[in-house]
Design a protein around this motif. Structure first.
Motif, PDB file in Angstrom:
ATOM      1  N   MET A   1       0.817  -1.183   0.000  1.00 62.82           N
ATOM      2  CA  MET A   1       0.000   0.000   0.000  1.00 62.82           C
ATOM      3  C   MET A   1       0.861   1.247   0.000  1.00 62.82           C
ATOM      4  O   MET A   1       0.535   2.215  -0.670  1.00 62.82           O
ATOM      5  N   GLN A   2       1.906   1.162   0.797  1.00 60.33           N
ATOM      6  CA  GLN A   2       2.789   2.301   0.867  1.00 60.33           C
ATOM      7  C   GLN A   2       3.461   2.506  -0.486  1.00 60.33           C
ATOM      8  O   GLN A   2       3.653   3.641  -0.917  1.00 60.33           O
ATOM      9  N   ARG A   3       3.775   1.433  -1.156  1.00 61.17           N
ATOM     10  CA  ARG A   3       4.403   1.523  -2.453  1.00 61.17           C
ATOM     11  C   ARG A   3       3.437   2.111  -3.475  1.00 61.17           C
ATOM     12  O   ARG A   3       3.837   2.927  -4.304  1.00 61.17           O
ATOM     13  N   LYS A   4       2.180   1.726  -3.419  1.00 63.07           N
ATOM     14  CA  LYS A   4       1.162   2.256  -4.312  1.00 63.07           C
ATOM     15  C   LYS A   4       0.966   3.739  -4.036  1.00 63.07           C
ATOM     16  O   LYS A   4       0.862   4.548  -4.972  1.00 63.07           O
ATOM     17  N   PHE A   5       0.936   4.094  -2.771  1.00 60.64           N
ATOM     18  CA  PHE A   5       0.795   5.494  -2.377  1.00 60.64           C
ATOM     19  C   PHE A   5       1.976   6.321  -2.899  1.00 60.64           C
ATOM     20  O   PHE A   5       1.797   7.403  -3.450  1.00 60.64           O
ATOM     21  N   LEU A   6       3.185   5.789  -2.763  1.00 64.20           N
ATOM     22  CA  LEU A   6       4.373   6.498  -3.231  1.00 64.20           C
ATOM     23  C   LEU A   6       4.375   6.621  -4.764  1.00 64.20           C
ATOM     24  O   LEU A   6       4.792   7.635  -5.319  1.00 64.20           O
TER      25      LEU A   6
END
Length: 187
Positions: A1-6
């Motif tokens: 999720m953090q990767r998608k957000f970034l």
């Protein structure tokens, strides 16, 4: 999720930078065009002033030239009035023509016929017979009349001359001087 957000954040930041760069470019382009228009407008205005100034100077120079041409023709008339024997001497007429800087000198009788002049080819020329020289006939019938023509082809040989004529002070007739335009002398 953090990767998608970034990833989304990266796309948004890149889009924002691209949009900001595009908007900055468009703004800079509009400002550049406005400055260029102002600069061209100012330069055109300056150029128009320069052209107007040059035209005024040319008109002033033409006026001085015209006055000088008429003054030289009056001087020739006065010399002939004071010394009428000049008319009978081709050498004296050539000397007078040279002193005045004229290329042609014509002295007519009351009928407009050239009775003396420089060059000799003008002798016998009748002013009344040609469109270019006909206006000078008024000098014969109107004491004190002076005429200055713009440079044009003469009726005798087609040479471009500027003519000035005045009434003969000694008897009815015309004294006419022809000058080559200055720009032709430098060519």
């Amino acid at each position: 999720m953090q990767r998608k957000f970034l990833s989304w954040l990266f796309v948004l930041i890149c889009t924002a930078f691209a949009l900001a760069g595009l908007l900055s470019f468009l703004q800079f382009q509009r400002q550049s065009e406005a400055r260029a228009r102002d600069l061209m407008s100012n330069r055109l205005h300056d150029l128009m002033l320069l052209v107007r100034f040059t035209q005024d100077n040319m008109n002033h120079m033409a006026q001085i030239n015209d006055e000088s041409t008429l003054e030289l023709t009056r001087a020739a008339a006065e010399i002939i009035r004071l010394n009428p024997t000049v008319i009978d001497s081709p050498e004296a007429l050539q000397g007078l023509c040279n002193e005045l800087g004229a290329d042609q000198l014509c002295i007519t009788n009351q009928d407009g016929m050239v009775i003396a002049g420089v060059p000799k080819s003008v002798l016998g020329f009748n002013l009344s017979k040609h469109e270019q020289s006909r206006p000078f006939m008024e000098c014969i019938h109107t004491p004190g009349f002076e005429l200055l023509q713009r440079p044009r082809n003469n009726a005798l040989n087609g040479q471009v001359l500027q003519y000035a004529g005045v009434t003969r002070p000694d008897e009815p007739g015309v004294i006419q001087l022809g000058f080559k335009p200055q720009h032709e002398q430098t060519v």
